[in-house]
Write a protein that holds these residues in place. Structure first.
Motif, PDB file in Angstrom:
ATOM      1  N   GLU A  53       0.843  -1.188   0.000  1.00  0.00           N
ATOM      2  CA  GLU A  53       0.000   0.000   0.000  1.00  0.00           C
ATOM      3  C   GLU A  53       0.882   1.242   0.000  1.00  0.00           C
ATOM      4  N   LYS A  54       0.531   2.198  -0.859  1.00  0.00           N
ATOM      5  CA  LYS A  54       1.319   3.421  -0.985  1.00  0.00           C
ATOM      6  C   LYS A  54       0.868   4.422   0.074  1.00  0.00           C
ATOM      7  N   VAL A  55       1.808   4.878   0.887  1.00  0.00           N
ATOM      8  CA  VAL A  55       1.489   5.832   1.952  1.00  0.00           C
ATOM      9  C   VAL A  55       2.515   6.958   1.933  1.00  0.00           C
ATOM     10  N   LYS A  56       2.139   8.066   2.524  1.00  0.00           N
ATOM     11  CA  LYS A  56       3.052   9.206   2.622  1.00  0.00           C
ATOM     12  C   LYS A  56       4.039   8.963   3.758  1.00  0.00           C
ATOM     13  N   GLU A  57       5.300   9.223   3.470  1.00  0.00           N
ATOM     14  CA  GLU A  57       6.343   8.971   4.462  1.00  0.00           C
ATOM     15  C   GLU A  57       6.178   9.903   5.658  1.00  0.00           C
ATOM     16  N   ASP A  58       6.403   9.356   6.852  1.00  0.00           N
ATOM     17  CA  ASP A  58       6.253  10.115   8.095  1.00  0.00           C
ATOM     18  C   ASP A  58       7.621  10.634   8.536  1.00  0.00           C
ATOM     19  N   PHE A  59       7.770  11.964   8.547  1.00  0.00           N
ATOM     20  CA  PHE A  59       9.054  12.570   8.922  1.00  0.00           C
ATOM     21  C   PHE A  59       9.088  13.032  10.377  1.00  0.00           C
ATOM     22  N   THR A  60       7.990  12.874  11.092  1.00  0.00           N
ATOM     23  CA  THR A  60       7.940  13.390  12.460  1.00  0.00           C
ATOM     24  C   THR A  60       8.855  12.623  13.406  1.00  0.00           C
TER      25      THR A  60
END
Length: 251
Positions: free
Chosen positions: A172-179
């Protein structure tokens, strides 16, 4: 006797240099117009099918064949360069993760129902006289319908039966989490099919800034800050500022 006189054929006078040049220019103009129409149709078709690279290259190829449309074609090329740069910049922020899913296959369980049978009980009738070999009128006897059946069973409701149960995974394509990153500056270079993307990520507390530079393989550089296009000068000033602050030499 009739005499037929023929006049000698008059040879076509060759064009002078000026007329010959005009003729060649006219033919070249028609050829260029036809070539332009073919290329424009091809470019428009590629754009509609979202083949932006092919559309961009074909619009550029059409420029020499129609000087009057040169500026319009150049703007189409530039717009597609920016569009592809934005798409490339966005693509590096998405990652694929494996997500487990449980797969269950259900089937209907249907019990046998009682099946009725119907038969007719008809008395023996004599319709032909053996002595007279003629039809004999007989009294009509009512037909009796007898119903017999196997023992009836109550019809069960349709039920679902689990016949297979397993766990699969899908990407599944998800937005990378930079937090989750530590404070500081992180630089990564992504080599895509037709583009190179440099991503410079700066995290300070809860504030995150993402700088991106996109280079097309055919030429051209585009600069973005948090998804908005900015000038190269501003981009370099900001990135160099953070590199100096956190001790990065940069690319």
């Amino acid at each position: 006797m009739m005499l037929i006189l023929t006049l000698p054929a008059i040879a076509q006078r060759p064009l002078n240099k000026r007329d010959q040049k005009a003729k060649e220019e006219f033919e070249a103009l028609i050829s260029a117009e036809n070539k332009y129409n073919v290329l424009l149709e091809k470019a428009d078709g590629a754009f509609k099918s979202r083949d932006y690279l092919s559309a961009r290259m074909t619009y550029q190829e059409a420029i020499p064949f129609n000087p009057e449309m040169e500026q319009w074609l150049i703007s189409k090329v530039n717009d597609l360069d920016i569009l592809m740069a934005k798409n490339a910049a966005r693509s590096v922020d998405s990652i694929y993760v494996k997500v487990p899913i449980k797969v269950s296959r259900l089937a209907d369980a249907q019990a046998d129902n009682g099946v009725k049978s119907r038969q007719l009980e008809v008395p023996d009738l004599i319709v032909v006289s053996a002595e007279t070999d003629s039809l004999v009128e007989i009294e009509e006897v009512p037909t009796k319908i007898v119903e017999s059946s196997l023992p009836k069973k109550p019809q069960p409701k349709s039920e679902k039966v689990l016949i297979e149960n397993q766990t699969n995974t899908i990407e599944e394509k998800v937005k990378e989490d930079f937090t989750q990153l530590d404070d500081g500056i992180t630089e990564e270079t992504f080599n895509l099919v037709n583009h190179e993307v440099l991503r410079v990520l700066v995290k300070e507390g809860i504030d995150i800034k993402i700088f991106k530079r996109v280079k097309h393989n055919w030429g051209g550089e585009f600069y973005f800050l948090d998804g908005m296009d900015v000038s190269k000068r501003y981009w370099m000033e900001q990135v160099d500022l953070y590199r100096s602050k956190y001790g990065n030499t940069g690319n």
